[in-house]
Design a protein around this motif. Structure first.
Motif, mmCIF file in Angstrom:
data_model
loop_
_atom_site.group_PDB
_atom_site.id
_atom_site.type_symbol
_atom_site.label_atom_id
_atom_site.label_comp_id
_atom_site.label_asym_id
_atom_site.label_seq_id
_atom_site.Cartn_x
_atom_site.Cartn_y
_atom_site.Cartn_z
ATOM 1 N N ALA A 1 41.433 38.802 34.144
ATOM 2 C CA ALA A 1 40.822 40.026 34.821
ATOM 3 C C ALA A 1 42.059 40.758 35.661
ATOM 4 O O ALA A 1 42.845 40.249 36.310
ATOM 5 C CB ALA A 1 39.429 39.691 35.873
ATOM 6 N N GLY A 2 42.043 42.017 35.094
ATOM 7 C CA GLY A 2 43.120 42.631 35.970
ATOM 8 C C GLY A 2 42.455 43.704 36.908
ATOM 9 O O GLY A 2 41.505 44.413 36.798
ATOM 10 N N LEU A 3 43.190 43.807 38.203
ATOM 11 C CA LEU A 3 42.431 44.497 39.525
ATOM 12 C C LEU A 3 43.729 45.619 39.778
ATOM 13 O O LEU A 3 44.777 45.111 40.165
ATOM 14 C CB LEU A 3 42.080 43.571 40.494
ATOM 15 C CG LEU A 3 41.130 42.325 40.416
ATOM 16 C CD1 LEU A 3 40.869 41.731 41.711
ATOM 17 C CD2 LEU A 3 39.760 42.975 39.516
ATOM 18 N N LEU A 4 43.131 46.874 39.697
ATOM 19 C CA LEU A 4 44.052 47.817 40.143
ATOM 20 C C LEU A 4 43.905 48.140 41.570
ATOM 21 O O LEU A 4 42.957 48.564 42.120
ATOM 22 C CB LEU A 4 43.571 49.045 38.993
ATOM 23 C CG LEU A 4 44.505 50.384 39.444
ATOM 24 C CD1 LEU A 4 46.022 50.021 39.206
ATOM 25 C CD2 LEU A 4 44.165 51.486 38.743
ATOM 26 N N TYR A 5 44.862 48.166 42.389
ATOM 27 C CA TYR A 5 45.018 48.488 43.594
ATOM 28 C C TYR A 5 46.078 49.738 43.816
ATOM 29 O O TYR A 5 47.205 49.570 43.539
ATOM 30 C CB TYR A 5 45.834 47.344 44.588
ATOM 31 C CG TYR A 5 44.720 46.173 44.783
ATOM 32 C CD1 TYR A 5 44.040 46.164 45.897
ATOM 33 C CD2 TYR A 5 44.837 45.256 43.805
ATOM 34 C CE1 TYR A 5 43.147 45.033 46.081
ATOM 35 C CE2 TYR A 5 43.718 44.048 43.821
ATOM 36 C CZ TYR A 5 42.998 44.131 45.126
ATOM 37 O OH TYR A 5 42.358 43.134 45.353
ATOM 38 N N LYS B 1 46.920 43.070 40.023
ATOM 39 C CA LYS B 1 46.666 41.553 40.220
ATOM 40 C C LYS B 1 45.878 40.984 39.017
ATOM 41 O O LYS B 1 44.879 41.768 38.613
ATOM 42 C CB LYS B 1 46.010 41.300 41.438
ATOM 43 C CG LYS B 1 46.909 41.801 42.829
ATOM 44 C CD LYS B 1 46.238 41.207 43.972
ATOM 45 C CE LYS B 1 46.861 41.549 45.218
ATOM 46 N NZ LYS B 1 46.277 41.211 46.374
ATOM 47 N N ARG B 2 46.735 39.962 38.461
ATOM 48 C CA ARG B 2 45.951 39.662 37.177
ATOM 49 C C ARG B 2 45.382 37.962 37.658
ATOM 50 O O ARG B 2 46.200 37.223 38.189
ATOM 51 C CB ARG B 2 47.066 39.320 36.162
ATOM 52 C CG ARG B 2 47.397 40.738 35.617
ATOM 53 C CD ARG B 2 48.198 40.583 34.299
ATOM 54 N NE ARG B 2 49.337 39.573 34.702
ATOM 55 C CZ ARG B 2 50.068 39.467 33.644
ATOM 56 N NH1 ARG B 2 49.924 39.769 32.549
ATOM 57 N NH2 ARG B 2 51.003 38.576 33.843
ATOM 58 N N ASP C 1 33.835 35.504 40.012
ATOM 59 C CA ASP C 1 33.975 36.898 40.342
ATOM 60 C C ASP C 1 35.440 37.406 41.046
ATOM 61 O O ASP C 1 35.728 37.060 42.115
ATOM 62 C CB ASP C 1 32.900 36.736 41.593
ATOM 63 C CG ASP C 1 32.571 38.253 42.029
ATOM 64 O OD1 ASP C 1 33.426 39.230 41.783
ATOM 65 O OD2 ASP C 1 31.378 38.590 42.698
ATOM 66 N N PRO C 2 36.106 37.770 40.206
ATOM 67 C CA PRO C 2 37.743 38.317 40.666
ATOM 68 C C PRO C 2 37.756 39.233 41.857
ATOM 69 O O PRO C 2 38.493 38.941 42.699
ATOM 70 C CB PRO C 2 38.125 39.044 39.241
ATOM 71 C CG PRO C 2 37.412 38.622 38.254
ATOM 72 C CD PRO C 2 36.031 38.346 38.803
ATOM 73 N N GLU C 3 36.752 40.346 41.948
ATOM 74 C CA GLU C 3 36.675 41.129 43.047
ATOM 75 C C GLU C 3 36.581 40.194 44.404
ATOM 76 O O GLU C 3 37.206 40.408 45.650
ATOM 77 C CB GLU C 3 35.723 42.160 42.771
ATOM 78 C CG GLU C 3 36.148 42.996 41.783
ATOM 79 C CD GLU C 3 35.699 42.639 40.549
ATOM 80 O OE1 GLU C 3 35.278 41.495 40.247
ATOM 81 O OE2 GLU C 3 35.679 43.493 39.519
ATOM 82 N N ARG C 4 35.514 39.279 44.375
ATOM 83 C CA ARG C 4 35.241 38.785 45.673
ATOM 84 C C ARG C 4 36.345 37.757 45.922
ATOM 85 O O ARG C 4 36.833 37.401 47.050
ATOM 86 C CB ARG C 4 33.982 37.877 45.346
ATOM 87 C CG ARG C 4 33.459 37.410 46.591
ATOM 88 C CD ARG C 4 32.087 36.453 46.477
ATOM 89 N NE ARG C 4 30.862 37.695 46.495
ATOM 90 C CZ ARG C 4 29.903 37.446 46.174
ATOM 91 N NH1 ARG C 4 29.248 36.379 46.078
ATOM 92 N NH2 ARG C 4 28.837 38.546 46.067
ATOM 93 N N VAL C 5 37.105 37.167 45.027
ATOM 94 C CA VAL C 5 38.178 36.088 45.169
ATOM 95 C C VAL C 5 39.278 36.804 45.986
ATOM 96 O O VAL C 5 39.507 36.050 46.913
ATOM 97 C CB VAL C 5 38.490 35.376 43.950
ATOM 98 C CG1 VAL C 5 39.770 34.638 44.146
ATOM 99 C CG2 VAL C 5 37.251 34.809 43.352
ATOM 100 N N SER D 1 32.559 32.740 47.487
ATOM 101 C CA SER D 1 34.010 33.064 47.454
ATOM 102 C C SER D 1 34.257 33.680 46.049
ATOM 103 O O SER D 1 35.262 33.943 45.906
ATOM 104 C CB SER D 1 34.883 31.761 47.664
ATOM 105 O OG SER D 1 34.559 30.716 46.810
ATOM 106 N N GLY D 2 33.376 33.505 45.049
ATOM 107 C CA GLY D 2 33.696 33.835 43.772
ATOM 108 C C GLY D 2 34.325 32.894 42.865
ATOM 109 O O GLY D 2 34.696 33.189 41.592
ATOM 110 N N VAL D 3 34.485 31.610 43.320
ATOM 111 C CA VAL D 3 35.055 30.449 42.489
ATOM 112 C C VAL D 3 34.091 29.299 42.417
ATOM 113 O O VAL D 3 33.175 29.161 43.448
ATOM 114 C CB VAL D 3 36.334 29.900 43.537
ATOM 115 C CG1 VAL D 3 36.731 28.818 42.595
ATOM 116 C CG2 VAL D 3 37.495 30.846 43.758
ATOM 117 N N GLU D 4 33.958 29.019 41.164
ATOM 118 C CA GLU D 4 33.218 27.770 40.870
ATOM 119 C C GLU D 4 33.934 26.478 40.506
ATOM 120 O O GLU D 4 34.703 26.313 39.946
ATOM 121 C CB GLU D 4 32.269 28.287 39.667
ATOM 122 C CG GLU D 4 31.368 26.992 39.157
ATOM 123 C CD GLU D 4 30.611 27.431 37.870
ATOM 124 O OE1 GLU D 4 29.595 26.839 37.595
ATOM 125 O OE2 GLU D 4 31.186 28.464 37.059
#
Length: 383
Positions: free
Chosen positions: A153-157, A183-184, A219-223, A276-279
């Motif tokens: 999952a790529g998150l653009l900042y 961020k990947r 949940d990448p955004e929450r992580v 936290s978005g992590v399982e």
């Protein structure tokens, strides 16, 4: 360029232009060809320029434009970029230069076709595939690229603010006047090894326990908003969980109740990472490491337990055999015929040992021979 008497001879080649100046002031531009200029006082000056796909100094263009705007407009193409504006300059249809905001460049246009494509990057951050191909050589200075794999999952900042989540594929962004970061995060299950650390059980025995955890980002955004380092955070939580679990158990309980211990560890960690978005899919004890002297004692206890168990089984078998003999004796006592059959069965076994003898001989010799062999057999067994 040469002087002959009072005449200045100037040759301008194809692809060139010459500035003719008198006392440092521009008079005119000389086209290709041979020029004879009367100059008895040597006041003329000539400066030759290449005009094929070439630039002209921006400072001199500004002076020329102020003094001779008509001449500057006919000879040059001036490209000036504003804030949040990028320009791609193509000479004869080929992209050559990429200009960043607040930049000025001047090109000769008398022998070259100059095309300028302006891009406003204030609203659109993305670089199109066509523009990306045009600026191949200039990417490191003005463009940032990122490739998001299928399992990521790529998150653009932009300027430290999360803008969007990127789909798998190749992405390019203009970085003029702004900070852009991608961020990947790997969405596949990852194994986290929690190395052993010494701790005390309830009965004050030191041991070390190693754990293995499998975690997955859901949940990448929450992580990224809650956890700076997922693996380090999970590592610490698992350490706290195992310390608390071991401190409340004896050594025997730690060694015997592994399933209950694993369940308690999973519940402890999952409760604290729920938002936290992590399982955490799996978490359990991998190894229990005891000190050398404790391990020897445990081995002795295990060995003693096995010996005791073997003795118990042997006694149980002996008791069962005795009980069977007792039952047989009771049956024989209650039924004389069964006793007689038992005697005949024993006699047949003896016959098999001493050889076949005819017991139905009329003169009784078979029975005497049988008794003789039985006596010899009995004597041999006694010896």
């Amino acid at each position: 360029m040469s002087w002959h008497l009072m005449t200045l001879h100037v040759t301008v080649k194809d692809g060139e232009r010459a500035f003719l100046t008198r006392n440092g002031k521009l008079e005119r531009v000389l086209a290709p060809g041979r020029h004879r200029l009367l100059d008895p006082m040597h006041r003329l000056g000539v400066e030759v320029f290449s005009v094929v796909r070439s630039e002209f100094p921006a400072e001199r263009y500004a002076v020329l434009k102020a003094a001779r705007p008509d001449l500057a407009a006919g000879l040059f193409e001036a490209v000036e970029t504003k804030a949040n504006e990028i320009a791609i300059v193509s000479l004869d249809g080929r992209p050559v230069h990429l200009m960043t905001p607040w930049q000025t460049r001047v090109y000769w246009k008398v022998a070259t076709s100059v095309d300028v494509e302006r891009i406003d990057v204030a609203d659109d951050l993305r670089v199109t595939a066509r523009h990306l191909a045009m600026i191949e050589r200039n990417r490191p200075t003005i463009v940032t690229e990122a490739v998001v794999e299928n399992h990521e999952a790529g998150l653009l900042y932009v300027e430290g603010r999360l803008v969007e989540r990127l789909a798998p594929g190749r992405h390019a962004f203009w970085i003029a006047g702004r900070k852009i970061e991608v961020k990947r995060l790997d969405l596949r299950p990852q194994a986290v090894e929690i190395t052993a650390q010494e701790m005390l059980t309830k009965d004050r025995i030191a041991l070390r326990v190693t754990l293995t955890a499998f975690r997955r980002v859901v949940d990448p955004e929450r992580v990224v908003a809650t956890v700076p380092d997922v693996d380090a955070w999970l590592y610490r939580l698992a350490q706290f969980a195992i310390r608390e679990a071991v401190a409340g158990r004896t050594l025997d309980e730690v060694l015997s109740a592994k399933a209950a211990l694993d369940a308690e560890l999973r519940d402890y960690v999952r409760e604290r990472i729920a938002n936290s978005g992590v399982e955490v899919t799996e978490l359990g004890v991998k190894d229990v490491i005891l000190p050398g002297e404790i391990r020897e004692l445990v081995n002795k206890v295990v060995e003693a337990e096995r010996v005791a168990k073997a003795n118990l089984i042997r006694r149980q078998e002996e008791t069962a055999a005795t009980r069977s003999l007792l039952n047989t004796a009771r049956l024989m006592e209650e039924n004389p015929l069964l006793l007689r059959l038992k005697e005949l069965e024993s006699l047949e076994r003896l016959v098999e040992k001493v050889g076949r003898i005819d017991l139905h001989a009329g003169d009784g010799q078979g029975l005497d021979a049988l008794l003789t062999k039985l006596v010899r057999l009995k004597s041999a067994e006694s010896a």
